[in-house]
Design an enzyme around this catalytic site. Structure first.
Site, PDB file in Angstrom:
ATOM      1  N   SER A  22       2.574  -0.071   6.087  1.00 27.04           N
ATOM      2  CA  SER A  22       3.693   0.368   6.931  1.00 27.04           C
ATOM      3  C   SER A  22       4.803  -0.674   7.012  1.00 27.04           C
ATOM      4  O   SER A  22       5.972  -0.321   7.175  1.00 27.04           O
ATOM      5  CB  SER A  22       3.184   0.729   8.330  1.00 27.04           C
ATOM      6  OG  SER A  22       2.378  -0.299   8.850  1.00 27.04           O
ATOM      7  N   MET A  30     -12.194   4.179  -0.348  1.00 28.19           N
ATOM      8  CA  MET A  30     -12.882   4.420   0.923  1.00 28.19           C
ATOM      9  C   MET A  30     -13.597   5.762   0.791  1.00 28.19           C
ATOM     10  O   MET A  30     -13.228   6.761   1.413  1.00 28.19           O
ATOM     11  CB  MET A  30     -11.877   4.393   2.081  1.00 28.19           C
ATOM     12  CG  MET A  30     -11.411   2.971   2.393  1.00 28.19           C
ATOM     13  SD  MET A  30      -9.821   2.928   3.237  1.00 28.19           S
ATOM     14  CE  MET A  30      -8.731   3.023   1.834  1.00 28.19           C
ATOM     15  N   ASP A  66      -6.498  -6.744   4.384  1.00 28.97           N
ATOM     16  CA  ASP A  66      -5.857  -5.420   4.434  1.00 28.97           C
ATOM     17  C   ASP A  66      -5.937  -4.843   5.843  1.00 28.97           C
ATOM     18  O   ASP A  66      -7.018  -4.648   6.386  1.00 28.97           O
ATOM     19  CB  ASP A  66      -6.602  -4.518   3.425  1.00 28.97           C
ATOM     20  CG  ASP A  66      -6.072  -3.098   3.356  1.00 28.97           C
ATOM     21  OD1 ASP A  66      -5.018  -2.813   3.947  1.00 28.97           O
ATOM     22  OD2 ASP A  66      -6.719  -2.280   2.680  1.00 28.97           O
ATOM     23  N   GLY A  67      -4.762  -4.560   6.412  1.00 26.26           N
ATOM     24  CA  GLY A  67      -4.698  -3.861   7.690  1.00 26.26           C
ATOM     25  C   GLY A  67      -3.913  -4.617   8.736  1.00 26.26           C
ATOM     26  O   GLY A  67      -4.272  -5.737   9.110  1.00 26.26           O
ATOM     27  N   GLY A  68      -2.819  -4.019   9.184  1.00 25.98           N
ATOM     28  CA  GLY A  68      -2.041  -4.608  10.281  1.00 25.98           C
ATOM     29  C   GLY A  68      -1.255  -5.848   9.920  1.00 25.98           C
ATOM     30  O   GLY A  68      -0.804  -6.587  10.803  1.00 25.98           O
ATOM     31  N   HIS A  90      -8.324   0.747  -3.764  1.00 26.52           N
ATOM     32  CA  HIS A  90      -9.265   0.551  -2.653  1.00 26.52           C
ATOM     33  C   HIS A  90      -9.934   1.888  -2.352  1.00 26.52           C
ATOM     34  O   HIS A  90      -9.296   2.794  -1.818  1.00 26.52           O
ATOM     35  CB  HIS A  90      -8.460   0.022  -1.451  1.00 26.52           C
ATOM     36  CG  HIS A  90      -9.241  -0.176  -0.196  1.00 26.52           C
ATOM     37  ND1 HIS A  90      -8.656  -0.387   1.030  1.00 26.52           N
ATOM     38  CD2 HIS A  90     -10.582  -0.216   0.043  1.00 26.52           C
ATOM     39  CE1 HIS A  90      -9.577  -0.540   1.959  1.00 26.52           C
ATOM     40  NE2 HIS A  90     -10.763  -0.425   1.390  1.00 26.52           N
ATOM     41  N   HIS A 119      -1.152  -1.372  -4.046  1.00 27.78           N
ATOM     42  CA  HIS A 119      -2.454  -1.067  -3.439  1.00 27.78           C
ATOM     43  C   HIS A 119      -2.554   0.450  -3.278  1.00 27.78           C
ATOM     44  O   HIS A 119      -1.669   1.087  -2.693  1.00 27.78           O
ATOM     45  CB  HIS A 119      -2.526  -1.774  -2.091  1.00 27.78           C
ATOM     46  CG  HIS A 119      -3.847  -1.720  -1.409  1.00 27.78           C
ATOM     47  ND1 HIS A 119      -4.900  -2.550  -1.744  1.00 27.78           N
ATOM     48  CD2 HIS A 119      -4.288  -0.944  -0.387  1.00 27.78           C
ATOM     49  CE1 HIS A 119      -5.933  -2.297  -0.949  1.00 27.78           C
ATOM     50  NE2 HIS A 119      -5.598  -1.317  -0.116  1.00 27.78           N
ATOM     51  N   SER A 140       0.823  -1.210   0.000  1.00 29.20           N
ATOM     52  CA  SER A 140       0.000   0.000   0.000  1.00 29.20           C
ATOM     53  C   SER A 140       0.854   1.256   0.000  1.00 29.20           C
ATOM     54  O   SER A 140       1.632   1.490   0.932  1.00 29.20           O
ATOM     55  CB  SER A 140      -0.912   0.018   1.225  1.00 29.20           C
ATOM     56  OG  SER A 140      -1.489   1.298   1.346  1.00 29.20           O
ATOM     57  N   ASP A 151      -4.856   3.438  -1.878  1.00 34.43           N
ATOM     58  CA  ASP A 151      -5.944   3.745  -0.937  1.00 34.43           C
ATOM     59  C   ASP A 151      -6.459   5.163  -1.147  1.00 34.43           C
ATOM     60  O   ASP A 151      -5.748   6.131  -0.888  1.00 34.43           O
ATOM     61  CB  ASP A 151      -5.426   3.632   0.503  1.00 34.43           C
ATOM     62  CG  ASP A 151      -5.206   2.194   0.933  1.00 34.43           C
ATOM     63  OD1 ASP A 151      -6.157   1.406   0.871  1.00 34.43           O
ATOM     64  OD2 ASP A 151      -4.069   1.872   1.338  1.00 34.43           O
ATOM     65  N   MET A 192     -11.373  -6.230   5.602  1.00 32.54           N
ATOM     66  CA  MET A 192     -10.587  -5.244   6.357  1.00 32.54           C
ATOM     67  C   MET A 192     -10.255  -5.824   7.726  1.00 32.54           C
ATOM     68  O   MET A 192     -11.151  -6.227   8.475  1.00 32.54           O
ATOM     69  CB  MET A 192     -11.369  -3.940   6.535  1.00 32.54           C
ATOM     70  CG  MET A 192     -11.443  -3.058   5.306  1.00 32.54           C
ATOM     71  SD  MET A 192      -9.861  -2.661   4.536  1.00 32.54           S
ATOM     72  CE  MET A 192      -9.020  -1.769   5.842  1.00 32.54           C
TER      73      MET A 192
HETATM   74  C1  DX5 Z   1      -6.315   1.364   5.739  1.00 27.49           C
HETATM   75  C2  DX5 Z   1      -5.877   1.038   4.326  1.00 27.49           C
HETATM   76  C3  DX5 Z   1      -4.731   0.118   4.256  1.00 27.49           C
HETATM   77  C4  DX5 Z   1      -3.454   0.641   4.866  1.00 27.49           C
HETATM   78  C5  DX5 Z   1      -2.777  -0.544   5.467  1.00 27.49           C
HETATM   79  O1  DX5 Z   1      -7.561   1.945   5.707  1.00 27.49           O
HETATM   80  O2  DX5 Z   1      -6.930   0.446   3.606  1.00 27.49           O
HETATM   81  O3  DX5 Z   1      -4.500  -0.323   2.923  1.00 27.49           O
HETATM   82  O4  DX5 Z   1      -2.580   1.250   3.959  1.00 27.49           O
HETATM   83  O5  DX5 Z   1      -1.708  -0.113   6.224  1.00 27.49           O
HETATM   84  P1  DX5 Z   1      -0.970  -1.085   7.242  1.00 27.49           P
HETATM   85  O6  DX5 Z   1      -0.433  -2.226   6.443  1.00 27.49           O
HETATM   86  O7  DX5 Z   1       0.086  -0.203   7.811  1.00 27.49           O
HETATM   87  O8  DX5 Z   1      -1.994  -1.514   8.264  1.00 27.49           O
HETATM   88 ZN    ZN Z   2      -6.457  -0.483   1.647  1.00 26.95          ZN
END
Ligand code: DX5
Ligand code: ZN
Length: 220
Positions: free
Chosen positions: A197, A67, A174-176, A65, A32, A7, A34, A136
């Site tokens: 990250s 949002m 996706d996430g963490g 993605h 990815h 991402s 966002d 998510m």
């Molecule tokens: C959060 C995004 C993710 C984000 C993930 O809303 O959709 O794609 O970049 O970041 P990490 O991998 O740091 O959780």
């Molecule tokens: Zn995302």
């Protein structure tokens, strides 16, 4: 084969292309992207201009993605900016079927995402029309949050449904995601994993991507 979708939200935007150049020569096929509108989520990221500016310089599949509320308003603009897939949120439109159809008509892949509190069973009837279902594993809006363990069960439910109905729909998470928890989502049935990250906030971006693919090779 599992794929990593790094991402760019965690890139340094003052030198975005330098961060993307650091991924060249790795095994990634997609990035990815966002997009956040400050309404669907409490954060604003970037829009069409950034996407079209990086399009020519990066021969990756643009996994986008959204949002944003009522994503159906902007399908053509994203297509013009050069995205390959639009993943919209189940919670973001009153007419989710209409939005899915619009994306398909535009000739790009379509994904649907569910927030952590949304019951995955609600979207099972839609799976046959989707290229991707995105689970998510944090509340959408920000990078760098902690992975929610409850996501594992959702991935398993979706994997079971997709396999038993012989569907081709891919599962993305996706996430963490980090190198030390990614095995759990793959073992639960994920086809694609997003990491922000844990890739772009690291000093050695290329080395970090390689670590992910080493893990993928060990599991499969
Ligand atoms: C959060 C995004 C993710 C984000 C993930 O809303 O959709 O794609 O970049 O970041 P990490 O991998 O740091 O959780
Ligand atoms: Zn995302």
């Amino acid at each position: 084969m599992v794929e990593l979708s790094p991402s760019i939200l965690s890139c340094d935007f003052s030198s975005l292309q330098e961060d993307l150049d650091a991924t060249k020569g790795t095994r990634i096929k997609m990035i990815h992207i966002d997009v956040m509108d400050g309404v669907f989520v409490p954060n604003i990221s970037f829009g069409f201009k950034i996407i079209s500016d990086i399009r020519d310089k990066n021969d990756y599949f643009f996994d986008t993605h959204l949002m944003i509320v009522n994503p159906e308003r902007y399908v053509d603009d994203f297509k013009k900016a050069g995205v390959d897939r639009l993943t919209i949120h189940y919670e973001a439109s009153e007419d989710i079927k209409g939005a899915i159809d619009l994306i398909k008509k535009a000739g790009i892949e379509v994904g649907l995402s569910i927030k952590p509190k949304t019951d995955p069973k609600l979207i099972l009837p839609l799976l046959k029309d989707l290229d991707l279902i995105l689970v998510m594993s944090v509340e959408p809006g920000f990078g760098g949050q902690k992975f929610m363990e409850e996501s594992i069960e959702k991935i398993k439910i979706l994997r079971e449904f997709i396999d038993s109905h012989k569907l081709k729909t891919k599962i993305q998470v996706d996430g963490g995601i980090k190198t030390d928890n990614v095995h759990k989502v793959i073992e639960a049935g994920a086809d694609e994993v997003v990491a922000g990250s844990d890739v772009f906030a690291k000093d050695d971006i290329r080395g970090q991507i390689n670590k992910y693919y080493e893990i993928f090779d060990q599991i499969k």
